[in-house]
Design a protein around this motif. Sequence first.
Motif, PDB file in Angstrom:
ATOM      1  N   ILE A 182       0.847  -1.202   0.000  1.00  0.00           N
ATOM      2  CA  ILE A 182       0.000   0.000   0.000  1.00  0.00           C
ATOM      3  C   ILE A 182       0.877   1.245   0.000  1.00  0.00           C
ATOM      4  O   ILE A 182       0.625   2.205  -0.739  1.00  0.00           O
ATOM      5  CB  ILE A 182      -0.945  -0.015   1.224  1.00  0.00           C
ATOM      6  N   HIS A 183       1.921   1.238   0.796  1.00  0.00           N
ATOM      7  CA  HIS A 183       2.880   2.348   0.841  1.00  0.00           C
ATOM      8  C   HIS A 183       3.468   2.599  -0.547  1.00  0.00           C
ATOM      9  O   HIS A 183       3.551   3.736  -1.023  1.00  0.00           O
ATOM     10  CB  HIS A 183       3.976   2.015   1.854  1.00  0.00           C
ATOM     11  N   GLY A 184       3.861   1.525  -1.227  1.00  0.00           N
ATOM     12  CA  GLY A 184       4.462   1.660  -2.554  1.00  0.00           C
ATOM     13  C   GLY A 184       3.508   2.251  -3.579  1.00  0.00           C
ATOM     14  O   GLY A 184       3.893   3.125  -4.366  1.00  0.00           O
ATOM     15  N   LYS A 185       2.272   1.788  -3.576  1.00  0.00           N
ATOM     16  CA  LYS A 185       1.272   2.295  -4.532  1.00  0.00           C
ATOM     17  C   LYS A 185       0.951   3.762  -4.265  1.00  0.00           C
ATOM     18  O   LYS A 185       0.826   4.563  -5.199  1.00  0.00           O
ATOM     19  CB  LYS A 185      -0.010   1.464  -4.462  1.00  0.00           C
ATOM     20  N   LEU A 186       0.796   4.111  -2.977  1.00  0.00           N
ATOM     21  CA  LEU A 186       0.471   5.500  -2.642  1.00  0.00           C
ATOM     22  C   LEU A 186       1.637   6.426  -2.970  1.00  0.00           C
ATOM     23  O   LEU A 186       1.427   7.593  -3.339  1.00  0.00           O
ATOM     24  CB  LEU A 186       0.079   5.621  -1.166  1.00  0.00           C
ATOM     25  N   LEU A 187       2.860   5.927  -2.846  1.00  0.00           N
ATOM     26  CA  LEU A 187       4.021   6.725  -3.243  1.00  0.00           C
ATOM     27  C   LEU A 187       3.974   7.056  -4.732  1.00  0.00           C
ATOM     28  O   LEU A 187       4.299   8.176  -5.140  1.00  0.00           O
ATOM     29  CB  LEU A 187       5.316   5.973  -2.936  1.00  0.00           C
ATOM     30  N   GLU A 188       3.573   6.064  -5.533  1.00  0.00           N
ATOM     31  CA  GLU A 188       3.444   6.287  -6.986  1.00  0.00           C
ATOM     32  C   GLU A 188       2.354   7.307  -7.294  1.00  0.00           C
ATOM     33  O   GLU A 188       2.508   8.161  -8.161  1.00  0.00           O
ATOM     34  CB  GLU A 188       3.129   4.975  -7.695  1.00  0.00           C
ATOM     35  N   LEU A 189       1.243   7.203  -6.557  1.00  0.00           N
ATOM     36  CA  LEU A 189       0.099   8.082  -6.810  1.00  0.00           C
ATOM     37  C   LEU A 189       0.278   9.469  -6.208  1.00  0.00           C
ATOM     38  O   LEU A 189      -0.210  10.461  -6.742  1.00  0.00           O
ATOM     39  CB  LEU A 189      -1.173   7.441  -6.227  1.00  0.00           C
ATOM     40  N   MET A 190       0.983   9.552  -5.084  1.00  0.00           N
ATOM     41  CA  MET A 190       1.109  10.807  -4.334  1.00  0.00           C
ATOM     42  C   MET A 190       2.546  11.029  -3.896  1.00  0.00           C
ATOM     43  O   MET A 190       2.859  11.050  -2.698  1.00  0.00           O
ATOM     44  CB  MET A 190       0.184  10.779  -3.110  1.00  0.00           C
ATOM     45  N   PRO A 191       3.472  11.178  -4.846  1.00  0.00           N
ATOM     46  CA  PRO A 191       4.894  11.324  -4.498  1.00  0.00           C
ATOM     47  C   PRO A 191       5.187  12.528  -3.612  1.00  0.00           C
ATOM     48  O   PRO A 191       6.184  12.541  -2.884  1.00  0.00           O
ATOM     49  CB  PRO A 191       5.581  11.450  -5.867  1.00  0.00           C
ATOM     50  N   GLN A 192       4.305  13.522  -3.652  1.00  0.00           N
ATOM     51  CA  GLN A 192       4.503  14.717  -2.825  1.00  0.00           C
ATOM     52  C   GLN A 192       4.344  14.416  -1.339  1.00  0.00           C
ATOM     53  O   GLN A 192       4.769  15.196  -0.485  1.00  0.00           O
ATOM     54  CB  GLN A 192       3.523  15.827  -3.244  1.00  0.00           C
ATOM     55  N   SER A 193       3.754  13.249  -1.013  1.00  0.00           N
ATOM     56  CA  SER A 193       3.524  12.875   0.395  1.00  0.00           C
ATOM     57  C   SER A 193       4.528  11.828   0.889  1.00  0.00           C
ATOM     58  O   SER A 193       4.258  11.124   1.860  1.00  0.00           O
ATOM     59  CB  SER A 193       2.095  12.342   0.566  1.00  0.00           C
ATOM     60  N   ARG A 194       5.655  11.734   0.230  1.00  0.00           N
ATOM     61  CA  ARG A 194       6.640  10.700   0.560  1.00  0.00           C
ATOM     62  C   ARG A 194       7.030  10.701   2.037  1.00  0.00           C
ATOM     63  O   ARG A 194       7.060   9.643   2.677  1.00  0.00           O
ATOM     64  CB  ARG A 194       7.897  10.861  -0.303  1.00  0.00           C
ATOM     65  N   ASP A 195       7.360  11.859   2.587  1.00  0.00           N
ATOM     66  CA  ASP A 195       7.835  11.914   3.977  1.00  0.00           C
ATOM     67  C   ASP A 195       6.797  11.346   4.939  1.00  0.00           C
ATOM     68  O   ASP A 195       7.127  10.574   5.845  1.00  0.00           O
ATOM     69  CB  ASP A 195       8.183  13.353   4.372  1.00  0.00           C
ATOM     70  N   LYS A 196       5.545  11.747   4.750  1.00  0.00           N
ATOM     71  CA  LYS A 196       4.472  11.289   5.636  1.00  0.00           C
ATOM     72  C   LYS A 196       4.220   9.794   5.449  1.00  0.00           C
ATOM     73  O   LYS A 196       4.047   9.052   6.432  1.00  0.00           O
ATOM     74  CB  LYS A 196       3.190  12.089   5.350  1.00  0.00           C
ATOM     75  N   LEU A 197       4.204   9.329   4.209  1.00  0.00           N
ATOM     76  CA  LEU A 197       3.980   7.908   3.930  1.00  0.00           C
ATOM     77  C   LEU A 197       5.110   7.055   4.506  1.00  0.00           C
ATOM     78  O   LEU A 197       4.860   5.987   5.089  1.00  0.00           O
ATOM     79  CB  LEU A 197       3.854   7.675   2.419  1.00  0.00           C
TER      80      LEU A 197
END
Length: 324
Positions: free
Chosen positions: A172-187
Amino acid sequence: MESIIMLHNKKSLLSLLIPLIFTPFITSGASAAVVTSIKPLGFIASAIADGVTPVEVLLPDGASEHDYALRPSDIKRLKNADLLVWVGPEMEAFLTKSAATIPAQKNIEISQLPGVKSQLISGGEDDDEEAGHATHENSEHQDGSHAHHEHGQYNMHLWLSPDIARQSAVAIHGKLLELMPQSRDKLDANLQQFEAGLTKTDHDINAALTPVKSKGYFVFHDAYSYFEKHYGLSPLGHFTVNPEIQPGAQRLHQIRTELVEHKAVCVFAEPQFRPAVIDAVARGTSVRKGTLDPLGMNISLTKDSYVKFLSQLSSQYASCLNGA
């Protein structure tokens, strides 16, 4: 003149209020969301998506993943979702058709994750003939809803494995990183916190269940293999493979005999399935009755909900097995 000014002021105020009144509805309809099939997957997703994007669960509390049918509102949520998280067609057959329309980058099928496949537990080895006969005998008298859940080669209650939950969180972390790279630090921080919390909870549960690992019991349906294997518990068997179908007379006789012969400590029902057969089989024996909740029905979605879910389940085991 004064009334004209007042009318003008009212119009100005109204023009300011209209966007405030309607904007939230527009925003919420277009907001990013992770949609999970069942609540425990929502627990895992909520930990990773906390502070980044909302998480929604398709299956309502009290409903069974074994025979659920999608509503029009569910289909709309799936179409608008940024990410779907589900186990797979062997568990949520009701999702198969809709999931096929969702692109791979927005679709996580837990049972197909590379690290999960090697951990799958067979679902058919201990499924007695009586359960199979009961399924076929009842199928002619049912409305067809049971056909929504197929019991294939493997047990698909994957969310009950802490190890698979960890791999699901990473996916889930990996997919959300792809979709929302601007939120990397929080993810990244969310994943780190989830893994740390899971490690501590896993250690605590192992300690809590150690005194009862050798105590025998029966569960209502074949859902807990991953949890039981992980913590070294001693199940004697289950009443049924499919909770929608009551076990036959021969199976119940076998269980009652085993309750006496094996000196089982507990038989466990579930919140959404409280069959009279458990009371009937346990009657006249010293066996205690408990309840296991494999879906965490009373737990709300928060960043800590998955570890709360595991802790609650372990407490449900321990309280009955200990006789508390």
